[in-house]
Design a protein around this motif. Structure first.
Motif, PDB file in Angstrom:
ATOM      1  N   SER A 185       4.670  48.258  18.765  1.00 21.78           N
ATOM      2  CA  SER A 185       6.115  48.354  18.509  1.00 21.78           C
ATOM      3  C   SER A 185       6.406  49.445  17.482  1.00 21.78           C
ATOM      4  O   SER A 185       7.376  50.206  17.618  1.00 21.78           O
ATOM      5  CB  SER A 185       6.648  47.006  18.023  1.00 21.78           C
ATOM      6  N   GLY A 186       5.573  49.499  16.433  1.00 25.35           N
ATOM      7  CA  GLY A 186       5.760  50.555  15.440  1.00 25.35           C
ATOM      8  C   GLY A 186       5.554  51.943  16.009  1.00 25.35           C
ATOM      9  O   GLY A 186       6.299  52.880  15.696  1.00 25.35           O
ATOM     10  N   LEU A 187       4.553  52.095  16.889  1.00 25.50           N
ATOM     11  CA  LEU A 187       4.317  53.407  17.508  1.00 25.50           C
ATOM     12  C   LEU A 187       5.459  53.793  18.440  1.00 25.50           C
ATOM     13  O   LEU A 187       5.874  54.964  18.467  1.00 25.50           O
ATOM     14  CB  LEU A 187       2.991  53.374  18.270  1.00 25.50           C
ATOM     15  N   ALA A 188       5.964  52.835  19.215  1.00 23.97           N
ATOM     16  CA  ALA A 188       7.104  53.133  20.092  1.00 23.97           C
ATOM     17  C   ALA A 188       8.323  53.541  19.273  1.00 23.97           C
ATOM     18  O   ALA A 188       9.071  54.455  19.643  1.00 23.97           O
ATOM     19  CB  ALA A 188       7.421  51.927  20.967  1.00 23.97           C
ATOM     20  N   GLY A 189       8.540  52.854  18.137  1.00 26.06           N
ATOM     21  CA  GLY A 189       9.643  53.241  17.263  1.00 26.06           C
ATOM     22  C   GLY A 189       9.463  54.626  16.683  1.00 26.06           C
ATOM     23  O   GLY A 189      10.416  55.407  16.579  1.00 26.06           O
ATOM     24  N   ALA A 190       8.214  54.970  16.311  1.00 29.55           N
ATOM     25  CA  ALA A 190       7.948  56.311  15.780  1.00 29.55           C
ATOM     26  C   ALA A 190       8.184  57.386  16.842  1.00 29.55           C
ATOM     27  O   ALA A 190       8.719  58.469  16.551  1.00 29.55           O
ATOM     28  CB  ALA A 190       6.511  56.388  15.262  1.00 29.55           C
ATOM     29  N   ALA A 191       7.802  57.093  18.081  1.00 34.09           N
ATOM     30  CA  ALA A 191       8.057  58.055  19.172  1.00 34.09           C
ATOM     31  C   ALA A 191       9.553  58.262  19.369  1.00 34.09           C
ATOM     32  O   ALA A 191      10.012  59.394  19.601  1.00 34.09           O
ATOM     33  CB  ALA A 191       7.415  57.554  20.466  1.00 34.09           C
ATOM     34  N   GLY A 192      10.332  57.187  19.263  1.00 32.51           N
ATOM     35  CA  GLY A 192      11.785  57.323  19.386  1.00 32.51           C
ATOM     36  C   GLY A 192      12.379  58.162  18.265  1.00 32.51           C
ATOM     37  O   GLY A 192      13.294  58.955  18.485  1.00 32.51           O
ATOM     38  N   LEU A 193      11.879  57.989  17.044  1.00 32.60           N
ATOM     39  CA  LEU A 193      12.366  58.796  15.921  1.00 32.60           C
ATOM     40  C   LEU A 193      12.043  60.273  16.119  1.00 32.60           C
ATOM     41  O   LEU A 193      12.865  61.154  15.823  1.00 32.60           O
ATOM     42  CB  LEU A 193      11.757  58.283  14.615  1.00 32.60           C
ATOM     43  N   LEU A 194      10.828  60.563  16.599  1.00 34.25           N
ATOM     44  CA  LEU A 194      10.469  61.958  16.880  1.00 34.25           C
ATOM     45  C   LEU A 194      11.391  62.556  17.944  1.00 34.25           C
ATOM     46  O   LEU A 194      11.785  63.722  17.868  1.00 34.25           O
ATOM     47  CB  LEU A 194       9.011  62.040  17.325  1.00 34.25           C
ATOM     48  N   TRP A 195      11.716  61.766  18.947  1.00 33.38           N
ATOM     49  CA  TRP A 195      12.616  62.235  19.996  1.00 33.38           C
ATOM     50  C   TRP A 195      13.992  62.568  19.425  1.00 33.38           C
ATOM     51  O   TRP A 195      14.577  63.605  19.736  1.00 33.38           O
ATOM     52  CB  TRP A 195      12.721  61.178  21.090  1.00 33.38           C
ATOM     53  N   MET A 196      14.525  61.670  18.593  1.00 36.80           N
ATOM     54  CA  MET A 196      15.863  61.902  18.037  1.00 36.80           C
ATOM     55  C   MET A 196      15.877  63.067  17.052  1.00 36.80           C
ATOM     56  O   MET A 196      16.899  63.745  16.916  1.00 36.80           O
ATOM     57  CB  MET A 196      16.377  60.620  17.365  1.00 36.80           C
ATOM     58  N   GLN A 197      14.778  63.325  16.355  1.00 34.74           N
ATOM     59  CA  GLN A 197      14.714  64.500  15.487  1.00 34.74           C
ATOM     60  C   GLN A 197      14.839  65.798  16.278  1.00 34.74           C
ATOM     61  O   GLN A 197      15.383  66.790  15.780  1.00 34.74           O
ATOM     62  CB  GLN A 197      13.400  64.497  14.703  1.00 34.74           C
TER      63      GLN A 197
END
Length: 431
Positions: free
Chosen positions: A280-292
């Protein structure tokens, strides 16, 4: 005829004007025309004499260096071969029949104005330019990513460059896209890079004595480094979530008699919930990278909130199962029990949905370029191996324990059967 007696026609004013024009005409006849020649360093060049002169009595060659004159040779008709002055001695050849001068092994220092004077009154000046041949251009690019600005650079290390021209796939690049920052550096600007910008770019550098061309195959990356990292993180999240499914399914598929219990159940539950929290933490980190890279999006923000909730709940379950398993037996609220029980399966579903959306979106962005997709096979295999190893250890321990229990049950059954049968002594005694 009119200029012979100008005073009879125009008076004294025209007499003065004619007197001024006559010296200028004589000076023009002496100086003559100015020719231009260019040659490469180390080559030979022929400096011609006056072609319209049929009878040559004297010839004089000199090198004009600013206001100073450096003599090269002087020759008169009937005299022996002239003496060539330094630094032209040994590399200059004079032809007395036409007054020409052949220079060999010319260097850049030989550049300048050469003057030949024939019969004292007629002369010709020749501007000689000795150039180094241009070296092969060096081509390189900046980081080229779809929808971003980029550059293709061309630099010539040696030689004076007159022109630099660009071609793409053999066709001239439209004017206005390239700029020359100096004589040796040219930049081709690619604005809002897209897939059609992929191809072979060539840079042609030339001067008056040589030209060189270099080509470079340019590929456009559909993904920026940040999106490449997002893809890797999303893939790892999906792999870890898939491994955690085995920890969730294994106890459910067992019968009540063979269900895993005790210490192994604690470790299996703690590790499974830990995997779900990590994924879950990795999926959230991938989403943050996408939004950046792409900017905020509701399609990512809402899953980010849900993933944060899944991280917290599964992490609490992991800690509780590891250090205080009695907490679960003390829970009286059905809502709390349901939350703890369904936190891991819900987290897995959420991770798979979010990561799949990110992977699909990133793949669409990749299609805008022409470079290969990021290699994730090795990353996938290594992540699956590392994540599955503790689960395999728990399963092996479980099967080993079940085998020992089975052997114990068999031993007790054999003993009971043996005790129930009469002994050989009892069978021999008659009743």
């Amino acid at each position: 005829m009119l200029l012979c007696r100008p005073w009879e026609l125009l008076g004294s004013g025209w007499v003065l004007l004619a007197g001024l024009l006559l010296p200028l005409q004589m000076f023009a006849g002496v100086v003559g025309a100015l020719e231009s020649k260019a040659t490469a360093v180390g080559s030979r060049v022929l400096l011609p004499g006056l072609g319209n002169v049929t009878h040559i009595d004297s010839t004089c060659w000199e090198f004009l260096n600013g206001s100073r004159s450096q003599p090269i040779l002087q020759h008169s008709r009937g005299s022996p071969s002239p003496t060539i002055q330094e630094p032209y001695k040994g590399r200059a050849l004079f032809h007395p029949t036409n007054g020409s001068l052949l220079l060999e092994d010319v260097q850049e220092s030989d550049s300048g104005v050469y003057k030949v004077t024939i019969n004292v009154k007629e002369s010709l000046e020749i501007l000689l330019e000795v150039l180094k041949p241009v070296s092969r251009p060096q081509l390189w690019t900046s980081a080229l990513v779809a929808q971003a600005a980029g550059q293709v650079l061309c630099r010539v290390a040696e030689g004076k460059v007159d022109t630099i021209s660009w071609k793409k796939d053999g066709h001239p690049v439209p004017p206005g896209r390239a700029s020359h920052l100096s004589h040796s550096l040219s930049i081709l600007y690619l604005r809002a890079v897209q897939r059609s910008d992929c191809g072979s770019y060539s840079c042609n550098a030339s001067n008056r004595v040589s030209w060189q061309e270099t080509s470079l195959n340019v590929t456009i990356a559909g993904l920026s480094p940040r999106l490449q990292d997002a893809l890797r993180v999303a893939v790892v999240a999906v792999v870890i979530a898939a491994i955690s499914v085995w920890g969730l399914v294994f106890p459910v598929c067992q019968s009540a008699k063979l269900r895993i219990r005790g210490e192994l159940w604690r470790w299996l539950s703690a590790y499974t919930c830990g995997l779900v929290s990590l994924s879950s933490g990795l999926a959230g980190a991938a989403g943050l990278l996408w939004m950046q890279e792409e900017g905020p999006s509701v399609a990512i923000i809402l899953p980010e909130i849900a993933l944060t909730y899944a991280i917290v709940i599964n992490l609490l379950v992991t800690v509780a199962v590891t250090f205080r398993p009695a907490v679960f037996t003390q829970l009286k609220s059905k809502t709390a029990q349901s939350t703890m029980g369904y936190a891991a399966p819900a987290g897995v579903v959420l991770v798979v949905l979010t990561s799949s959306f990110l992977i699909k979106s990133i793949h669409q962005r990749h299609e805008e370029g022409c470079r290969g997709l990021v290699a994730v096979t090795t990353l996938t295999v290594s992540t699956a191996a590392v994540a599955a190893l503790p689960l395999l250890t728990i399963f092996l321990c479980y099967h080993s324990r079940q085998r020992r229990l089975g052997e114990c049950d068999t031993t007790w059954a054999d003993r009971a059967l043996e005790m129930s049968q009469p002994s050989s002594r009892d069978a021999a005694d008659p009743q």
